[in-house]
Design a protein around this motif. Structure first.
Motif, mmCIF file in Angstrom:
data_model
loop_
_atom_site.group_PDB
_atom_site.id
_atom_site.type_symbol
_atom_site.label_atom_id
_atom_site.label_comp_id
_atom_site.label_asym_id
_atom_site.label_seq_id
_atom_site.Cartn_x
_atom_site.Cartn_y
_atom_site.Cartn_z
ATOM 1 N N GLU A 614 77.320 52.602 -64.682
ATOM 2 C CA GLU A 614 77.101 53.972 -64.190
ATOM 3 C C GLU A 614 78.430 54.676 -63.913
ATOM 4 N N ARG A 615 79.363 53.920 -63.342
ATOM 5 C CA ARG A 615 80.670 54.517 -63.059
ATOM 6 C C ARG A 615 81.402 54.849 -64.359
ATOM 7 N N GLU A 616 81.352 53.950 -65.318
ATOM 8 C CA GLU A 616 82.027 54.189 -66.593
ATOM 9 C C GLU A 616 81.463 55.419 -67.290
ATOM 10 N N ALA A 617 80.194 55.708 -67.047
ATOM 11 C CA ALA A 617 79.547 56.868 -67.669
ATOM 12 C C ALA A 617 79.593 58.112 -66.780
ATOM 13 N N ASP A 618 80.371 58.022 -65.695
ATOM 14 C CA ASP A 618 80.468 59.143 -64.739
ATOM 15 C C ASP A 618 79.112 59.528 -64.171
ATOM 16 N N MET A 619 78.279 58.528 -63.925
ATOM 17 C CA MET A 619 76.958 58.778 -63.352
ATOM 18 C C MET A 619 76.789 58.066 -62.013
ATOM 19 N N SER A 620 77.896 57.634 -61.408
ATOM 20 C CA SER A 620 77.832 56.873 -60.171
ATOM 21 C C SER A 620 78.550 57.632 -59.065
ATOM 22 N N GLY A 621 77.911 57.679 -57.893
ATOM 23 C CA GLY A 621 78.514 58.334 -56.741
ATOM 24 C C GLY A 621 79.493 57.430 -56.031
ATOM 25 N N PRO A 622 80.298 57.990 -55.122
ATOM 26 C CA PRO A 622 81.327 57.182 -54.444
ATOM 27 C C PRO A 622 80.763 56.040 -53.609
ATOM 28 N N THR A 623 79.616 56.250 -52.971
ATOM 29 C CA THR A 623 79.044 55.179 -52.143
ATOM 30 C C THR A 623 78.561 54.030 -53.007
ATOM 31 N N HIS A 624 77.973 54.355 -54.162
ATOM 32 C CA HIS A 624 77.547 53.295 -55.069
ATOM 33 C C HIS A 624 78.747 52.544 -55.625
ATOM 34 N N ASN A 625 79.813 53.269 -55.950
ATOM 35 C CA ASN A 625 81.030 52.603 -56.431
ATOM 36 C C ASN A 625 81.572 51.645 -55.385
ATOM 37 N N LYS A 626 81.549 52.080 -54.137
ATOM 38 C CA LYS A 626 82.032 51.221 -53.061
ATOM 39 C C LYS A 626 81.167 49.967 -52.955
ATOM 40 N N GLY A 627 79.849 50.127 -53.072
ATOM 41 C CA GLY A 627 78.962 48.967 -52.995
ATOM 42 C C GLY A 627 79.256 47.941 -54.080
ATOM 43 N N VAL A 628 79.580 48.425 -55.300
ATOM 44 C CA VAL A 628 79.902 47.509 -56.398
ATOM 45 C C VAL A 628 81.201 46.778 -56.114
ATOM 46 N N LEU A 629 82.185 47.480 -55.568
ATOM 47 C CA LEU A 629 83.459 46.834 -55.228
ATOM 48 C C LEU A 629 83.262 45.795 -54.134
ATOM 49 N N ILE A 630 82.378 46.081 -53.185
ATOM 50 C CA ILE A 630 82.108 45.126 -52.112
ATOM 51 C C ILE A 630 81.454 43.851 -52.658
ATOM 52 N N LEU A 631 80.497 44.014 -53.570
ATOM 53 C CA LEU A 631 79.844 42.811 -54.103
ATOM 54 C C LEU A 631 80.838 41.987 -54.923
ATOM 55 N N GLY A 632 81.807 42.665 -55.551
ATOM 56 C CA GLY A 632 82.855 41.915 -56.248
ATOM 57 C C GLY A 632 83.686 41.113 -55.269
ATOM 58 N N GLY A 633 83.985 41.714 -54.126
ATOM 59 C CA GLY A 633 84.729 40.993 -53.101
ATOM 60 C C GLY A 633 83.951 39.814 -52.552
ATOM 61 N N SER A 666 73.137 47.253 -53.772
ATOM 62 C CA SER A 666 74.238 46.307 -53.988
ATOM 63 C C SER A 666 73.755 44.855 -53.915
ATOM 64 N N SER A 667 72.812 44.556 -53.030
ATOM 65 C CA SER A 667 72.281 43.185 -52.988
ATOM 66 C C SER A 667 71.491 42.891 -54.254
ATOM 67 N N THR A 668 70.758 43.867 -54.740
ATOM 68 C CA THR A 668 69.978 43.691 -55.966
ATOM 69 C C THR A 668 70.891 43.364 -57.136
ATOM 70 N N GLU A 669 72.028 44.060 -57.204
ATOM 71 C CA GLU A 669 72.976 43.819 -58.287
ATOM 72 C C GLU A 669 73.566 42.415 -58.193
#
Length: 811
Positions: A614-633, A666-669
């Motif tokens: 979604e982020r790569e396609a410019d369809m992701s909001g900042p909060t969702h981007n943060k959630g993805v970074l958190i799950l990576g951490g 983010s938990s679902t992902e």
């Protein structure tokens, strides 16, 4: 390793807080008194009262809160109490400045005195318009005037008679000669007892009838007499001027007492200093402009005035603000705060010649002046978007000086300019807006914090207790009485309070968005009347709530229809690797609804980490981007302590075309990525929601009721199997206010709600296999989910080491 853990499942009683009718101390709302006070806003009321009580500079009030929480109603009620206790402000008047008409003079009079002063001056002018012409027609006036004229004319005749006698002695006669449009006196010789022109005398000399010497003598006498005639004319003109002076003096002598008497009567009634000075100017000006009263007959004058304007305009009074009918401090609720409505204007008109003109009577007040000495209530956003309003409001509140301007002059449109005398203002301004507008002004406008020192925040919810239940019942009574609705019984009251709890979003709270609740009451009465009932019951309230959503739920029905048809791919049975049902909320403004969304993950060897499609396609909001970074951490912290994190994992919201925002998935992902790594299939009859932190703990999310109901609707449409359910954060138990059909399905074992606190608990439920805890060496028990994930990450790390370039190997 087979999972032998018994998962905690929420019982039906925790899914919906229900108010027992016995807790309501009234049979129907007819048994209670309607509420007159504001409910649940003690903090805001205290702040507003502080702002109203402090009269110092800058203690204006800004009210924030959601629409429908009682902001406008509260301030109206508080101000209505205050306005009768406080002093009524002065009337505001503008009068002509006889020395400088471009700067009208301000007069402030006690409440009600302005109207009396205006009427007094109007009566004075009307009296003079009647009495002075009557005096001018009186025998007393005309006899004296005619006597002056006759005496002056006698002087002129005496002078002319003397000249004519001298001319006759010299052999000349005075005649009148036509010179174009004018008649001029001239002298002609008298020969043989008849006037003869010099043109006729020349032939007589040739015929020897008249000697040349006599002709020359006549010409010389003519020149001498003509010079004397010019002097006579000068004397006559002086007498004419003297006549006019005498007549003017007589007019003043005859008419001045009338003017003085009228002005003195007003002066005795209004002894204030500004009025005394103004009346002196009026008296002097009227005496100097007596011709206004004698140039025309009354009817002709009135006709001309209608055509050209009021001939006595400069003696009128512009009563700008009349507080004669105001009791106490004025309260003005300006619903349309445009510049002219708020601050007034100076109107202009165009003459026949196309010239703009104005005068002090065209000064018009706005709401700000009408509220002077009292309170002005406006909407903050409306004031900000109207051109010129905010800058003028700030300047006026900061200096407490108000100047009326021509609105067109703000846009450099040239008109006749007036600069009325400024007004000392004392207005308490109450602005109503939301927190966004308040913060915008507070941080971006340095003046705002100086002139709006009181912030009153209206809460959208309040604690639920016995007092709240009584207050809700009294509120229902108030709406029923005001709108002539049916009374509501205990069941209806309980249903409405339960709906208030659902809006509030927490079982321990109820909503203060009373405009929504009032609409539900009105619609409940409507459905009760259709059913032929005399009181509103629980079923009528529930019907009203259902109908409110069905009226605007077209989009929800369309999405549901596409899921049922298979256009939107959602599985509610079976198991799949790397695929899980997430839950999304669609906020449509007027209502919101939840629906499941398929979330998938694919993993491979690499160093890209977690790729958010979604982020790569410019369809992701900042909060969702943060959630993805958190799950990576979270994944690096748990699985990459003894080896490099050689993973490229892509995650996607399938069939999502309008963007994704929020971290509730983010938990679902994480579940989808762990399933893809472990090759363990996930249950498709379970939908999941919840955000995570880097420690793997599940965090609460919003819209939990809508999400559960959305997945339940899909499962019911495809067929309830008895195994379907939703995994939610443990902290969201307090937010549950589910529909009765969902609660009933849970009670019958057809649907399940699982609260969890960690990712491991969620994987236990979705895979049926123990997640597995880490040992002392950081390894996991064989056969568990985490063991399989860790084993796959070991393989990927080894593969990366075997196939990566030298530079990457060194790294």
């Amino acid at each position: 390793m087979e999972n032998k853990t018994v998962f905690e499942e929420l019982p039906p009683e925790k899914l919906h807080w229900r108010l027992e009718p016995e807790a309501i101390p009234f049979m129907t709302t007819d048994d209670c008194d309607p509420c007159a006070e504001i409910i649940g806003q003690e903090r805001a009321l205290k702040a507003i009262q502080t702002g109203l009580d402090i009269k110092s500079l800058g203690y204006n009030i800004f009210i924030t809160g959601m629409v429908g929480t009682g902001r406008t109603t509260t301030i109206k009620q508080l101000l209505e109490k205050l306005e009768k206790e406080e002093k009524t402000p002065d009337d505001i008047l503008y009068v002509n400045n006889f020395k400088n008409p471009d700067e009208p003079t301000l007069i402030m009079l006690s409440s009600g005195q302005g109207r009396l002063f205006k009427d007094a001056l109007d009566n004075l002018i009307e009296m003079l318009r009647v009495n002075i012409p009557e005096l001018l027609k009186s025998k007393y006036y005309t006899d004296k005037r005619e006597g002056i004229i006759e005496a002056q004319q006698a002087k002129q005749k005496e002078i002319l008679r003397g000249f004519e006698e001298e001319a006759a002695r010299q052999g000349f006669s005075v005649i009148q000669v036509q010179m174009g449009l004018f008649v001029k006196p001239d002298l002609v010789p008298v020969v043989e007892d008849r006037p003869v022109s010099f043109r006729e005398l020349e032939p007589m000399v040739k015929e020897k009838k008249l000697a040349q010497k006599d002709l020359d003598g006549l010409k010389k006498k003519y020149e001498e007499l003509t010079a004397k005639l010019e002097g006579i004319f000068e004397k006559l003109r002086e007498i004419d001027e003297e006549t006019r002076t005498l007549l003017k003096s007589w007019d003043a002598e005859a008419i001045t007492p009338i003017i003085k008497a009228g002005v003195t009567g007003i002066r005795e009634r209004f002894s204030q200093s500004p009025i005394a000075d103004y009346l002196t100017h009026i008296e002097e000006n009227l005496i100097g402009n007596i011709e206004l009263f004698k140039t025309q007959k009354k009817d002709e004058r009135e006709d001309k005035n209608k055509e050209l304007g009021d001939a006595f305009l400069e003696y009128r009074v512009n009563l700008l603000v009349d507080n004669s009918e105001v009791k106490g401090a004025p309260v003005v609720m300006e619903t349309n705060p445009s510049y002219i409505n708020l601050f007034g204007t100076i109107e202009s008109s165009v003459t026949r010649l196309g010239v703009w003109q104005t005068d002090f009577t065209k000064i018009k007040p706005g709401s700000f002046l009408k509220a002077n000495g009292g309170y002005l209530v406006i909407n903050a956003l409306d004031a900000l978007i109207e051109p010129g309003v905010w800058a003028t409001l700030k300047r006026t509140l900061r200096h407490e000086i108000f100047e009326i301007q021509n609105y067109l002059s703000l846009y450099l449109i040239s008109t006749t300019r007036l600069k009325p005398q400024s007004i000392k203002c004392n207005v308490k301004v109450v602005m109503i807006g939301d927190a966004y507008v308040y913060n915008l002004l507070y941080f971006q406008d340095e003046d705002f914090k100086k002139i709006f020192k009181i912030k009153a925040e209206f809460d959208f919810e309040m604690n639920k207790d016995e007092r709240t239940i009584r207050d809700y019942a009294r509120f229902i009574k108030k709406i029923c009485d005001e709108d002539g609705l049916l009374p509501m019984d205990k069941g209806g009251i309980a249903a409405l309070i339960e709906y208030g709890t659902r809006i509030a979003g927490r079982q321990k709270k109820v909503s203060t968005r009373f405009h929504v609740l009032a609409d539900v009451i009105r619609e409940s009465s409507y459905w009760a009347k259709i059913d032929g009932k005399k009181v509103i019951g629980r079923e009528n309230v529930e019907k009203a709530v259902l109908e409110r959503f069905e009226r605007v739920s077209l989009l929800e029905d369309k999405v549901q229809e596409m899921i049922e048809e298979g256009t939107i791919l959602i599985d509610t049975e079976g198991r799949e690797v790397g695929q899980v049902n997430g839950l999304s909320v669609y906020d449509m403004g007027q209502f919101s609804f939840g629906k499941p969304t398929r979330i998938t993950a694919k993993t491979a060897v690499g160093r890209a980490g977690v790729i958010n499609i979604e982020r790569e396609a410019d369809m992701s909001g900042p909060t969702h981007n943060k959630g993805v970074l958190i799950l990576g951490g979270y994944m690096r912290g748990k699985y990459a302590q003894r080896k490099p994190f050689s993973l490229s994992a892509s995650i996607a919201f399938e069939q999502s075309y309008s963007g994704v925002e929020g971290d509730s998935a983010s938990s679902t992902e994480v579940y989808a990525i762990l399933s893809s790594l472990s090759r363990l299939p996930l249950r498709q009859d379970i939908a999941v929601t919840g955000s995570i932190n880097q420690k793997g703990e599940i965090q609460p999310i919003g819209g939990v009721n809508e999400k559960i109901e959305g997945f339940f609707d899909v499962c019911r449409a495809k067929g309830l199997t008895g195994n379907q359910g939703v995994v939610i954060p443990y902290q969201n138990i307090q937010n549950l206010m589910l529909r009765q059909d969902v609660v009933q399905a849970v009670a019958e074992g057809k649907f399940h709600i699982y609260p969890i606190k960690s990712i491991d608990e969620g994987m236990n439920i979705l895979t049926g296999i123990e997640a597995g805890a880490a040992g002392e060496q950081g390894t996991f028990e064989k056969g568990t989910v985490n063991f399989l994930v860790d084993q796959e990450l070991d393989r990927l790390a080894a593969s990366w080491k075997d196939f990566a370039g030298p530079a990457d190997k060194e790294t």
